[in-house]
Design a protein around this motif. Structure first.
Motif, mmCIF file in Angstrom:
data_model
loop_
_atom_site.group_PDB
_atom_site.id
_atom_site.type_symbol
_atom_site.label_atom_id
_atom_site.label_comp_id
_atom_site.label_asym_id
_atom_site.label_seq_id
_atom_site.Cartn_x
_atom_site.Cartn_y
_atom_site.Cartn_z
ATOM 1 N N ARG A 27 39.048 -12.111 -66.108
ATOM 2 C CA ARG A 27 37.905 -11.448 -65.475
ATOM 3 C C ARG A 27 36.673 -11.499 -66.380
ATOM 4 O O ARG A 27 35.561 -11.689 -65.908
ATOM 5 C CB ARG A 27 38.231 -10.005 -65.111
ATOM 6 N N ASP A 28 36.882 -11.320 -67.677
ATOM 7 C CA ASP A 28 35.758 -11.423 -68.614
ATOM 8 C C ASP A 28 35.103 -12.800 -68.535
ATOM 9 O O ASP A 28 33.881 -12.926 -68.661
ATOM 10 C CB ASP A 28 36.207 -11.159 -70.052
ATOM 11 N N ASN A 29 35.910 -13.825 -68.308
ATOM 12 C CA ASN A 29 35.377 -15.188 -68.208
ATOM 13 C C ASN A 29 34.527 -15.396 -66.954
ATOM 14 O O ASN A 29 33.761 -16.352 -66.879
ATOM 15 C CB ASN A 29 36.509 -16.210 -68.241
ATOM 16 N N ASP A 30 34.660 -14.523 -65.964
ATOM 17 C CA ASP A 30 33.852 -14.625 -64.744
ATOM 18 C C ASP A 30 32.412 -14.161 -64.954
ATOM 19 O O ASP A 30 31.523 -14.520 -64.179
ATOM 20 C CB ASP A 30 34.474 -13.806 -63.611
ATOM 21 N N ILE A 31 32.170 -13.357 -65.983
ATOM 22 C CA ILE A 31 30.821 -12.855 -66.235
ATOM 23 C C ILE A 31 29.892 -14.039 -66.535
ATOM 24 O O ILE A 31 30.226 -14.919 -67.322
ATOM 25 C CB ILE A 31 30.831 -11.841 -67.393
ATOM 26 N N GLY A 32 28.768 -14.060 -65.837
ATOM 27 C CA GLY A 32 27.807 -15.153 -66.005
ATOM 28 C C GLY A 32 27.983 -16.276 -65.007
ATOM 29 O O GLY A 32 27.146 -17.176 -64.947
ATOM 30 N N THR A 33 29.047 -16.233 -64.214
ATOM 31 C CA THR A 33 29.255 -17.248 -63.183
ATOM 32 C C THR A 33 28.728 -16.731 -61.843
ATOM 33 O O THR A 33 28.434 -15.544 -61.693
ATOM 34 C CB THR A 33 30.746 -17.627 -63.047
ATOM 35 N N VAL A 34 28.618 -17.612 -60.884
ATOM 36 C CA VAL A 34 28.086 -17.250 -59.573
ATOM 37 C C VAL A 34 29.218 -16.757 -58.674
ATOM 38 O O VAL A 34 30.270 -17.395 -58.574
ATOM 39 C CB VAL A 34 27.377 -18.458 -58.926
ATOM 40 N N MET A 35 28.991 -15.614 -58.035
ATOM 41 C CA MET A 35 29.944 -15.087 -57.052
ATOM 42 C C MET A 35 29.876 -15.965 -55.816
ATOM 43 O O MET A 35 28.812 -16.112 -55.213
ATOM 44 C CB MET A 35 29.581 -13.639 -56.703
ATOM 45 N N ILE A 36 30.991 -16.563 -55.457
ATOM 46 C CA ILE A 36 30.992 -17.496 -54.330
ATOM 47 C C ILE A 36 31.157 -16.797 -52.986
ATOM 48 O O ILE A 36 30.801 -17.348 -51.960
ATOM 49 C CB ILE A 36 32.076 -18.581 -54.501
ATOM 50 N N TYR A 37 31.685 -15.588 -52.994
ATOM 51 C CA TYR A 37 31.916 -14.874 -51.739
ATOM 52 C C TYR A 37 30.664 -14.104 -51.337
ATOM 53 O O TYR A 37 30.028 -13.469 -52.162
ATOM 54 C CB TYR A 37 33.095 -13.906 -51.877
ATOM 55 N N LYS A 38 30.351 -14.172 -50.071
ATOM 56 C CA LYS A 38 29.185 -13.447 -49.560
ATOM 57 C C LYS A 38 29.585 -12.385 -48.540
ATOM 58 O O LYS A 38 28.794 -11.514 -48.209
ATOM 59 C CB LYS A 38 28.188 -14.420 -48.903
ATOM 60 N N MET A 39 30.808 -12.454 -48.047
ATOM 61 C CA MET A 39 31.294 -11.518 -47.032
ATOM 62 C C MET A 39 32.712 -11.065 -47.394
ATOM 63 O O MET A 39 33.469 -11.840 -47.989
ATOM 64 C CB MET A 39 31.337 -12.203 -45.656
ATOM 65 N N PRO A 40 33.082 -9.838 -47.009
ATOM 66 C CA PRO A 40 34.463 -9.393 -47.220
ATOM 67 C C PRO A 40 35.441 -10.318 -46.495
ATOM 68 O O PRO A 40 35.101 -10.945 -45.487
ATOM 69 C CB PRO A 40 34.484 -7.994 -46.603
ATOM 70 N N PHE A 41 36.651 -10.404 -47.025
ATOM 71 C CA PHE A 41 37.696 -11.224 -46.415
ATOM 72 C C PHE A 41 39.047 -10.596 -46.696
ATOM 73 O O PHE A 41 39.196 -9.775 -47.598
ATOM 74 C CB PHE A 41 37.651 -12.670 -46.922
ATOM 75 N N LYS A 42 40.037 -11.031 -45.939
ATOM 76 C CA LYS A 42 41.409 -10.569 -46.125
ATOM 77 C C LYS A 42 42.268 -11.777 -46.495
ATOM 78 O O LYS A 42 42.146 -12.843 -45.894
ATOM 79 C CB LYS A 42 41.915 -9.934 -44.825
ATOM 80 N N PHE A 43 43.116 -11.597 -47.533
ATOM 81 C CA PHE A 43 44.043 -12.663 -47.897
ATOM 82 C C PHE A 43 44.960 -12.978 -46.719
ATOM 83 O O PHE A 43 45.373 -12.069 -45.989
ATOM 84 C CB PHE A 43 44.916 -12.257 -49.090
ATOM 85 N N LYS A 44 45.307 -14.247 -46.545
ATOM 86 C CA LYS A 44 46.202 -14.648 -45.457
ATOM 87 C C LYS A 44 47.552 -13.959 -45.566
ATOM 88 O O LYS A 44 48.164 -13.617 -44.569
ATOM 89 C CB LYS A 44 46.416 -16.168 -45.457
#
Length: 125
Positions: A27-44
């Motif tokens: 999770r720390d490695n995600d800091i500084g990256t772009v969030m790809i999700y724009k809408m809520p979703f549910k795992f299949k």
């Protein structure tokens, strides 16, 4: 997709990282990256057993709201360790959030969300 391919290549070189600290590092490695999700979703496979008989898959990106500074807060439900698991301190839901810049969608920080058990957030071999 780039992050998934990177993670798979690292795991194949170094073996599988396991545990709560590894989850935090990812999770720390995600800091500084772009969030790809724009809408809520549910795992299949939401609600299905995923680790033998002791963990079920969480809901996914449950909702997005804003903080007092106008940042977007993305709330995730990842997994739940069930009560019959032998390590009682791990039992509970893995609930996390990302703080995201509303203009650039760059992840500024993350944390463990209320109502969850941070120790249930872990990687597995």
């Amino acid at each position: 997709m780039r992050n998934v391919l990177f993670l798979l290549s690292i795991l194949s070189i170094s073996g599988c990282a396991v545990g709560h600290n590894d989850f935090v590092n990812y999770r720390d490695n995600d800091i500084g990256t772009v969030m790809i999700y724009k809408m809520p979703f549910k795992f299949k496979n939401s609600g299905e057993l995923r680790r033998g008989d002791f963990a079920i898959t969480g809901q996914g990106l449950t909702h997005i709201d804003k903080d007092t500074d106008g940042n977007l807060i993305y709330h995730f439900s990842d997994q739940e360790i069930l009560p019959h698991f032998h390590k009682k301190e791990w039992i509970g839901k893995c609930l996390t959030y990302y703080v995201v810049n509303p203009t650039t969608f760059i992840i500024k920080s993350w944390g463990f969300d209320k109502g969850g058990n941070p120790l249930s957030c872990r990687t597995w071999s």
